[in-house]
Design an enzyme around this catalytic site. Sequence first.
Site, PDB file in Angstrom:
ATOM      1  N   SER A   1       7.103  -1.692 -20.179  1.00 44.78           N
ATOM      2  CA  SER A   1       7.679  -1.835 -21.376  1.00 44.78           C
ATOM      3  C   SER A   1       8.419  -0.432 -21.877  1.00 44.78           C
ATOM      4  O   SER A   1       9.236   0.105 -21.142  1.00 44.78           O
ATOM      5  CB  SER A   1       6.686  -2.139 -22.289  1.00 44.78           C
ATOM      6  OG  SER A   1       7.175  -2.616 -23.570  1.00 44.78           O
TER       7      SER A   1
ATOM      8  N   ASP B   1       7.193 -13.761 -20.167  1.00 45.44           N
ATOM      9  CA  ASP B   1       7.213 -12.500 -20.944  1.00 45.44           C
ATOM     10  C   ASP B   1       8.216 -12.841 -22.187  1.00 45.44           C
ATOM     11  O   ASP B   1       9.297 -13.190 -21.990  1.00 45.44           O
ATOM     12  CB  ASP B   1       7.833 -11.240 -20.160  1.00 45.44           C
ATOM     13  CG  ASP B   1       7.755 -10.021 -20.814  1.00 45.44           C
ATOM     14  OD1 ASP B   1       7.526 -10.004 -22.131  1.00 45.44           O
ATOM     15  OD2 ASP B   1       7.622  -9.020 -20.187  1.00 45.44           O
TER      16      ASP B   1
ATOM     17  N   HIS C   1       3.985 -10.340 -20.483  1.00 43.68           N
ATOM     18  CA  HIS C   1       4.387  -9.078 -20.443  1.00 43.68           C
ATOM     19  C   HIS C   1       3.380  -7.872 -19.773  1.00 43.68           C
ATOM     20  O   HIS C   1       3.852  -6.916 -19.284  1.00 43.68           O
ATOM     21  CB  HIS C   1       4.505  -8.344 -21.859  1.00 43.68           C
ATOM     22  CG  HIS C   1       5.123  -6.906 -21.978  1.00 43.68           C
ATOM     23  ND1 HIS C   1       6.660  -6.943 -21.711  1.00 43.68           N
ATOM     24  CD2 HIS C   1       4.974  -5.895 -22.867  1.00 43.68           C
ATOM     25  CE1 HIS C   1       6.892  -5.680 -22.014  1.00 43.68           C
ATOM     26  NE2 HIS C   1       6.110  -5.253 -22.669  1.00 43.68           N
TER      27      HIS C   1
END
Length: 277
Positions: A106, A225, A253
């Site tokens: 991320s 995700d 995620h």
Amino acid sequence: MSEISSHFIDVDGIRTHYLACGDESLPAVVLIHGGGAGASSRGNWSHLLPVFSQNYRTLAVDMVGFGETDKPDPAEYSYSQDNRVKHLAGVIEYLNIGPAPLIGNSMGGATALGVAMVKPELVSALVLMGSAGLNTELSPALRPILNYDFTVEGMRRLVDGLTGSRYQCDEAIIHSRHEDSLRPDAKTAYGSIMAWIGQQGGLFYPEEDIARVTTQTLVVNGKEDLVVPLTCAYKFLELLENSRGYLIPHVGHWVMIEAPDEFAEVVNRFLGRVLGE
């Protein structure tokens, strides 16, 4: 397996925390956590540090504003993406471990990518897992992250948005992350980080800058995700000429937490191939 040790260094005046695991004679690999409330190197990577340490001296860094690393006063420090990149590059230079593989999730993926963009000599390979960095429409799944309200229920909503349909989160993780997010300095830093992202309309780089990166890259995404959807993985593969992709079903995620064994297997295979080990 090797034990995990905790360390602090000074990087341009920022007291920086990282975890380490593995023999110091092994080549280094750096893990970078994501940017949700309560995120840290320990929370994101403690279960995989011993796994990667079988082949590498494995370091997991707390980014500025997170974990045990300093959280400067926003009146005196900008929590911009450029400053996160500068800080991570400073860590690599201070420890004299470059060029090293960077594995980021991320915001951590975007930060690893940023180092490869501005100081490619520090990066031998990239693993972008559910990585930010592209200019896309903000997903509704990001709302619990951007608008986190510092309650236990708010943390539960945040984790639900980060994970796939088959993942059952341990309540201990919810409460641990919630407690970490309530530290006054962490709360202030997180508010500033999310405000900066909101003002920018996301966390992204110009596509032409991404396309100039030639570092060998593995793009990993969970097929469920919602924060960084599959379209982003495909776009990274299109832009990065030396990239490979790996998609994992029934995972959101948090690939490193939801599918740790498969993630470690594919990353080790990739690094072994591109680093010639």
